[in-house]
Design an enzyme around this catalytic site. Sequence first.
Site, mmCIF file in Angstrom:
data_model
loop_
_atom_site.group_PDB
_atom_site.id
_atom_site.type_symbol
_atom_site.label_atom_id
_atom_site.label_comp_id
_atom_site.label_asym_id
_atom_site.label_seq_id
_atom_site.Cartn_x
_atom_site.Cartn_y
_atom_site.Cartn_z
ATOM 1 N N THR A 109 0.639 -11.706 13.165
ATOM 2 C CA THR A 109 0.137 -13.042 12.858
ATOM 3 C C THR A 109 1.105 -13.734 11.897
ATOM 4 O O THR A 109 1.635 -13.111 10.979
ATOM 5 C CB THR A 109 -1.282 -12.982 12.245
ATOM 6 N N HIS A 159 -7.215 2.881 6.813
ATOM 7 C CA HIS A 159 -6.892 4.079 6.038
ATOM 8 C C HIS A 159 -7.598 5.327 6.577
ATOM 9 O O HIS A 159 -7.300 6.446 6.160
ATOM 10 C CB HIS A 159 -7.282 3.851 4.572
#
Length: 439
Positions: A357, A410
Amino acid sequence: MSEIKVPEMGESIVEGTISKWHVKAGDSVNVGDVLAELETDKVNIEISAEQAGFIEQLMRAEGETVAVGETIGLIGESNGNLPMSPSSDPAAAEAPVAPAGSDPVSPAAAAPVAPAAPTPAPAAAAAPAPVADAANGGVFYATPAARKLARERGIDLAQVQANDPLGRIRQEDIQAHAAGAVKAPAAPSVPAVPAAAAAVPAADPGKPVERRKMSRRRITIAKRLVEAQQTAAMLTTFNEVDMTAIMEVRKRRKDAFKEKHEVNLGFMSFFTKAVIGALKAYPLLNAEIQGDEILVKQFYDIGIAVSAKEGLVVPVVRDADRLSFAQIEKQIIDLAGKARANTLALNDLQGGTFTITNGGVFGSLLSTPILNAPQVGILGMHKIQVRPVAIDNERMENRPMMYIALSYDHRIVDGAEAVRFLVTVKELLEDPESLLLEG
């Protein structure tokens, strides 16, 4: 006579909103003519006529939510002349959308709707006559489900407030009316404190405001962004890239590149190639979680975020690792054009493995991109800004610098791996020749 049905739109889409009718009752249509535009969570779909004839009845209004396979209108057969039906009558033409409870079998069955259409809205709301019982053959302004629920709860339909723009009473209106009736007796016991109640609103009620209904796509975007933050253990790591080498390559090559490929040499092809090189080195960024398993994808379908009128969409460049710089640039331009014209197909949006993006086109200097679930990585580009940079212990130079950000999940990507991934992207961009080998 044929039915106008909501078409199949992919297994993940089960409903949509009628954003616009391109026809009205009585209009003549040919096979293939666009009848309506349907807004879904992902793309806009055009509904076309499968039979030539005339629009006999439109059963749902603009702004209504409809399900896949639902009949939303009828097309009558035409003998070449204007159809002699309720639709052709000027009085009936003023009310092209028939109540959901009316009988859609034939023009004759729909005829009672025509005289009811010119009735002023206030009178219809005040009098119980428009809501007639099926046994009496009256005109229906309530859906079958609403009538059934009203009978079960002993509610007079004439007393129910309809929120439908056409004045039809729906099941949720009955439920809201019932809930209000239950709460009503408790009202006298509440102490009258109008002054305190008036202080609750944050804004002055006398000041001008505009209330807008969220589009279906904006609602979906909002839900997906919240879900991404709630379901993923999202962290972001940052770095910066010296864009000097890429800008020099573009300056030297841009004219010859455009003459040969008929497209500009932009930054997105460099970043796409750099991301692919880094994904090959750190494949867990090209994966997703499915239950208690990690699905590592061995292909590189890169999503490119595009800002469109209805909100952010992420069309996908397929097999980007097999494409040249020119092919990547052409695909990005093509997909961005489709996004802004609202002509993206579902296949253009599905199956990406990683997203890029670019907030820099709007002037963003630094931001934290949100994951495009179920992907576990997204790279954020930002504005190129000339800043003083230490070349060594003695020299400073002004260099075109860009901050880049990697948000990652994560749960399957460790911090060390994420940092190394971003460093790899940085190194590949600062040495564009390496992109030919690694990207």
